[in-house]
Design a protein around this motif. Structure first.
Motif, PDB file in Angstrom:
ATOM      1  N   ALA A 122       0.837  -1.207   0.000  1.00  0.00           N
ATOM      2  CA  ALA A 122       0.000   0.000   0.000  1.00  0.00           C
ATOM      3  C   ALA A 122       0.870   1.255   0.000  1.00  0.00           C
ATOM      4  O   ALA A 122       0.580   2.231  -0.700  1.00  0.00           O
ATOM      5  N   PHE A 125       2.429   1.660  -3.441  1.00  0.00           N
ATOM      6  CA  PHE A 125       1.450   2.185  -4.397  1.00  0.00           C
ATOM      7  C   PHE A 125       1.203   3.667  -4.170  1.00  0.00           C
ATOM      8  O   PHE A 125       1.114   4.459  -5.112  1.00  0.00           O
ATOM      9  N   LEU A 126       1.113   4.059  -2.898  1.00  0.00           N
ATOM     10  CA  LEU A 126       0.880   5.464  -2.557  1.00  0.00           C
ATOM     11  C   LEU A 126       2.013   6.346  -3.054  1.00  0.00           C
ATOM     12  O   LEU A 126       1.783   7.366  -3.719  1.00  0.00           O
ATOM     13  N   ILE A 142      -5.311   8.557  -4.157  1.00  0.00           N
ATOM     14  CA  ILE A 142      -4.995   7.145  -3.932  1.00  0.00           C
ATOM     15  C   ILE A 142      -5.312   6.748  -2.495  1.00  0.00           C
ATOM     16  O   ILE A 142      -5.879   5.682  -2.233  1.00  0.00           O
ATOM     17  N   ALA A 143      -4.963   7.608  -1.551  1.00  0.00           N
ATOM     18  CA  ALA A 143      -5.240   7.318  -0.147  1.00  0.00           C
ATOM     19  C   ALA A 143      -6.738   7.181   0.105  1.00  0.00           C
ATOM     20  O   ALA A 143      -7.156   6.457   1.014  1.00  0.00           O
ATOM     21  N   LEU A 146      -7.558   3.464  -0.617  1.00  0.00           N
ATOM     22  CA  LEU A 146      -6.814   2.420   0.087  1.00  0.00           C
ATOM     23  C   LEU A 146      -7.567   2.007   1.347  1.00  0.00           C
ATOM     24  O   LEU A 146      -8.217   2.833   1.982  1.00  0.00           O
ATOM     25  N   ARG A 149      -5.674   1.431   7.503  1.00  0.00           N
ATOM     26  CA  ARG A 149      -4.665   0.610   8.164  1.00  0.00           C
ATOM     27  C   ARG A 149      -3.897   1.487   9.138  1.00  0.00           C
ATOM     28  O   ARG A 149      -3.927   2.721   9.032  1.00  0.00           O
ATOM     29  N   GLY A 152      -1.815   4.843   8.248  1.00  0.00           N
ATOM     30  CA  GLY A 152      -2.214   5.284   6.913  1.00  0.00           C
ATOM     31  C   GLY A 152      -2.154   6.790   6.749  1.00  0.00           C
ATOM     32  O   GLY A 152      -1.635   7.291   5.741  1.00  0.00           O
ATOM     33  N   ALA A 235      -7.408   0.485  -8.925  1.00  0.00           N
ATOM     34  CA  ALA A 235      -7.097   0.157  -7.529  1.00  0.00           C
ATOM     35  C   ALA A 235      -8.356  -0.179  -6.755  1.00  0.00           C
ATOM     36  O   ALA A 235      -8.391  -1.142  -5.974  1.00  0.00           O
ATOM     37  N   LEU A 239      -9.132  -3.777  -4.966  1.00  0.00           N
ATOM     38  CA  LEU A 239      -9.437  -3.829  -3.532  1.00  0.00           C
ATOM     39  C   LEU A 239     -10.813  -4.432  -3.288  1.00  0.00           C
ATOM     40  O   LEU A 239     -11.014  -5.199  -2.342  1.00  0.00           O
ATOM     41  N   GLU A 244     -10.405  -6.043   0.688  1.00  0.00           N
ATOM     42  CA  GLU A 244      -9.384  -5.572   1.617  1.00  0.00           C
ATOM     43  C   GLU A 244      -9.787  -4.327   2.392  1.00  0.00           C
ATOM     44  O   GLU A 244      -9.004  -3.805   3.172  1.00  0.00           O
TER      45      GLU A 244
END
Length: 333
Positions: A122, A125-126, A142-143, A146, A149, A152, A235, A239, A244
């Protein structure tokens, strides 16, 4: 006759204090940028970090959280009005393949080497997406898709600060590198637009060389911005397929991605009047600045320092990979 406060929905009563603070930080960052030449995005997030306590308790918590998410999506969606099909056609197939390939390969590079730098996929990718597409704006988008987590928000702030700093360094060094390599104005514009992370720094670097270089660099950069929607969409689909997300599956297509694509299509069909372009550009910039300020307020310095030197090395490696790839492609073309 009802009073003005009674006309405001209760939900907005809770949001307004935090939104007002985030907006004030954004305005302060813009003032510092205009009067002292500092990058507005960087100033917004640094000022936000200094006000971290406002995101932990009090009346501003809910509004700051909304600014970091809802206002962010508005700003990203409005970027679609800066995109048109004509941009792709004017560049030619060779250079267009180089720009799009640079985005895809840089993201792939980030995903591939992230474990070697002690980070998860992750994070790769970020940072890879931030470097490959459009810096702070890409990091925020992008965040947004995601899964939640631990760490994050810390990683997001690191990515925004890191790409902004590296983009500022590149704005100074890359024009000199292009001159040393003997690139002409058009090739220099392609190099600057395809490698520098943030739009503002691309414009600054390009027009510091020449008018032709600045126009080419800006166009190439906006083509990279176009890649934001398909990357975020893919993405979200991956996911969703893997399940996820922390609480529930992400939507099949995020709403702000749909808005981005619809606005880009309308712009390509010349259905958007010039005044709407100007309004949307200003609104998008202010929305992203406000979101960046809110993200800064939600992050503490001790947590940010936990990212470590390996994460910084990964971001630098992705930046150097993209620059080397584009230069090699220009030499071949």
């Amino acid at each position: 006759m009802p009073s003005l406060p009674s006309l405001i929905p209760p939900r907005w009563h809770a949001l307004l204090p935090g939104l007002a603070v985030a907006g004030l930080v954004a305005a302060t960052a813009q003032f510092l940028s205009e009067h002292y030449g500092a990058p507005a995005m960087l100033m917004a997030i640094l000022l936000g970090i200094a006000l971290h306590f406002l995101s932990e308790e009090g009346r501003t918590v809910e509004g700051v959280d909304f600014a970091a998410k809802g206002i962010l999506r508005l700003g990203v969606a409005l970027l679609g009005l800066r995109i048109s099909a004509e941009m792709f056609l004017s560049l030619g197939p060779g250079l267009l393949a180089l720009v799009i390939g640079g985005v895809a390969l840089t993201i792939g590079f980030g995903l591939l080497v992230t474990r070697a730098f002690g980070q998860d996929r992750a994070f790769g990718f970020l940072t890879g997406g931030s470097v490959a597409i459009c810096g702070a704006s890409a990091a925020l988008a992008i965040a947004a898709v995601l899964p939640r987590r631990e760490g994050g928000e810390r990683d997001l702030v690191f990515a925004v600060v890191g790409v902004t700093v590296l983009s500022t360094v590149a704005m100074i060094l890359y024009p000199m590198l292009a001159g040393a390599l003997g690139l002409d104005h058009r090739a220099t514009g392609v190099f600057l637009g395809a490698t520098i992370h943030d739009v503002a720094q691309v414009v600054g670097a390009g027009f510091s060389v020449s008018e032709e270089t600045g126009e080419m660099a800006t166009m190439v950069k906006l083509i990279r911005v176009t890649m934001l929607a398909p990357v975020v969409l893919m993405a979200a689909l991956v996911l969703r397929a893997r399940g996820e997300a922390s609480a529930s599956r992400p939507p099949l297509v995020p709403g702000f991605v749909i808005a981005f694509l619809v606005l880009a299509a309308l712009n390509s069909l010349h259905l958007v009047p010039p005044w709407a372009h100007e309004t949307a550009a200003s609104l998008s910039r202010w929305a992203l600045l406000t979101a960046i300020a809110a993200v800064g307020m939600k992050t503490s310095i001790p947590r940010l320092l936990q990212v470590g030197g390996a994460a910084i090395s990964l971001l630098v490696a992705e930046t150097l990979f993209l620059a080397a790839l584009v230069l090699a492609g220009l030499m071949l073309l």
